[in-house]
Design a protein around this motif. Structure first.
Motif, short mmCIF file in Angstrom:
data_model
loop_
_atom_site.label_atom_id
_atom_site.label_comp_id
_atom_site.label_asym_id
_atom_site.label_seq_id
_atom_site.Cartn_x
_atom_site.Cartn_y
_atom_site.Cartn_z
N PHE A 30 1.91 -5.08 9.42
CA PHE A 30 1.70 -3.66 9.18
C PHE A 30 0.99 -3.44 7.84
N ALA A 31 1.44 -4.15 6.80
CA ALA A 31 0.83 -4.01 5.48
C ALA A 31 -0.64 -4.45 5.50
N LEU A 32 -0.92 -5.52 6.21
CA LEU A 32 -2.31 -5.98 6.30
C LEU A 32 -3.17 -5.00 7.11
N ALA A 33 -2.58 -4.40 8.14
CA ALA A 33 -3.32 -3.43 8.94
C ALA A 33 -3.64 -2.18 8.13
N ILE A 34 -2.75 -1.81 7.23
CA ILE A 34 -3.01 -0.64 6.37
C ILE A 34 -4.26 -0.87 5.53
N TRP A 35 -4.49 -2.10 5.11
CA TRP A 35 -5.66 -2.40 4.29
C TRP A 35 -6.96 -2.20 5.06
N GLY A 36 -6.89 -2.04 6.36
CA GLY A 36 -8.09 -1.74 7.14
C GLY A 36 -8.67 -0.38 6.83
N PHE A 37 -7.91 0.47 6.13
CA PHE A 37 -8.38 1.80 5.77
C PHE A 37 -8.93 1.88 4.36
N GLY A 38 -8.76 0.84 3.57
CA GLY A 38 -9.22 0.85 2.19
C GLY A 38 -10.72 0.70 2.13
N THR A 39 -11.43 1.79 1.88
CA THR A 39 -12.88 1.73 1.87
C THR A 39 -13.45 1.87 0.47
N GLU A 40 -12.97 2.82 -0.28
CA GLU A 40 -13.52 3.03 -1.62
C GLU A 40 -12.65 4.01 -2.38
N GLY A 41 -12.93 4.12 -3.65
CA GLY A 41 -12.25 5.13 -4.48
C GLY A 41 -10.80 4.78 -4.73
N GLY A 52 2.85 -3.11 -2.82
CA GLY A 52 3.89 -3.52 -3.76
C GLY A 52 5.27 -3.04 -3.33
N PHE A 53 5.36 -1.78 -2.87
CA PHE A 53 6.63 -1.27 -2.37
C PHE A 53 7.10 -2.06 -1.15
N ILE A 54 6.19 -2.39 -0.26
CA ILE A 54 6.55 -3.18 0.92
C ILE A 54 7.04 -4.56 0.50
N PHE A 55 6.35 -5.18 -0.47
CA PHE A 55 6.79 -6.48 -0.97
C PHE A 55 8.20 -6.40 -1.54
N ILE A 56 8.48 -5.37 -2.32
CA ILE A 56 9.81 -5.21 -2.91
C ILE A 56 10.85 -4.97 -1.82
N ALA A 57 10.50 -4.18 -0.81
CA ALA A 57 11.43 -3.90 0.28
C ALA A 57 11.77 -5.17 1.07
N ILE A 58 10.89 -6.13 1.09
CA ILE A 58 11.17 -7.41 1.76
C ILE A 58 11.90 -8.35 0.80
N ILE A 60 13.87 -7.86 -1.95
CA ILE A 60 15.24 -7.58 -2.39
C ILE A 60 16.28 -8.06 -1.38
N PRO A 61 16.18 -7.74 -0.09
CA PRO A 61 17.18 -8.27 0.85
C PRO A 61 17.16 -9.79 0.95
N LEU A 62 15.98 -10.41 0.85
CA LEU A 62 15.92 -11.87 0.89
C LEU A 62 16.61 -12.49 -0.31
N ILE A 63 16.42 -11.92 -1.48
CA ILE A 63 17.07 -12.43 -2.69
C ILE A 63 18.58 -12.25 -2.59
N LEU A 64 19.01 -11.08 -2.15
CA LEU A 64 20.45 -10.83 -2.01
C LEU A 64 21.09 -11.75 -0.98
N ALA A 65 20.39 -12.03 0.12
CA ALA A 65 20.92 -12.96 1.13
C ALA A 65 21.03 -14.37 0.56
#
Length: 135
Positions: A30-41, A52-58, A60-65
């Motif tokens: 999903f995160a990689l697909a979002i980058w399909g919209f990054g064109t400019e600006g 970054g938020f998606i990375f943190i959301a993944i 934190i639970p992995l670290i806690l586990a």
């Protein structure tokens, strides 16, 4: 069905590691697909923040586990998880009832999988439309 096989189909409230891996994989897709919209600006900057938020959301639970696994109260090594097929045939406890493990895995993974596939389709259509738009 043998008695040994019946004993292995126990009820659990813990997800199989394969389900966690699938969900994390779909979130990354999903995160990689979002980058399909990054064109400019500013879009690139905003996509970086969202990634970054998606990375943190993944993370934190992995670290806690990992911390919980290393600091279990019994002091013993955690047992190796059952095979996914055995887990899927067993019962998965939810708040209201019990589900088959395979049904629970599908109900957990399908929403993020649909979002990842849908975002990929939107990105493809976006690029197609941008390439064929009159200038």
């Amino acid at each position: 069905m043998s008695a040994n096989r019946q004993d292995r189909q126990t009820s659990t409230a813990r997800l199989h590691p394969f389900v966690w891996a699938a969900v994390i994989g779909f979130v990354i897709w999903f995160a990689l697909a979002i980058w399909g919209f990054g064109t400019e600006g500013y879009a690139d900057w905003l996509l970086t923040v969202v990634s970054g938020f998606i990375f943190i959301a993944i993370a934190i639970p992995l670290i806690l586990a990992g911390v919980a696994r290393r600091n279990n109260a019994s002091g013993t090594r955690p047992k190796k998880p059952d095979a996914f097929g055995d887990w899927a045939r067993g019962e998965f406890e939810i708040w209201q009832d019990h589900l088959k493990g395979g049904s629970a895995a599908a109900e957990i993974a399908i929403p993020i999988a649909a979002a990842a596939v849908g975002m990929t389709a939107f990105a493809i259509v976006f690029h197609y439309a941008a390439a064929h738009a009159p200038v």
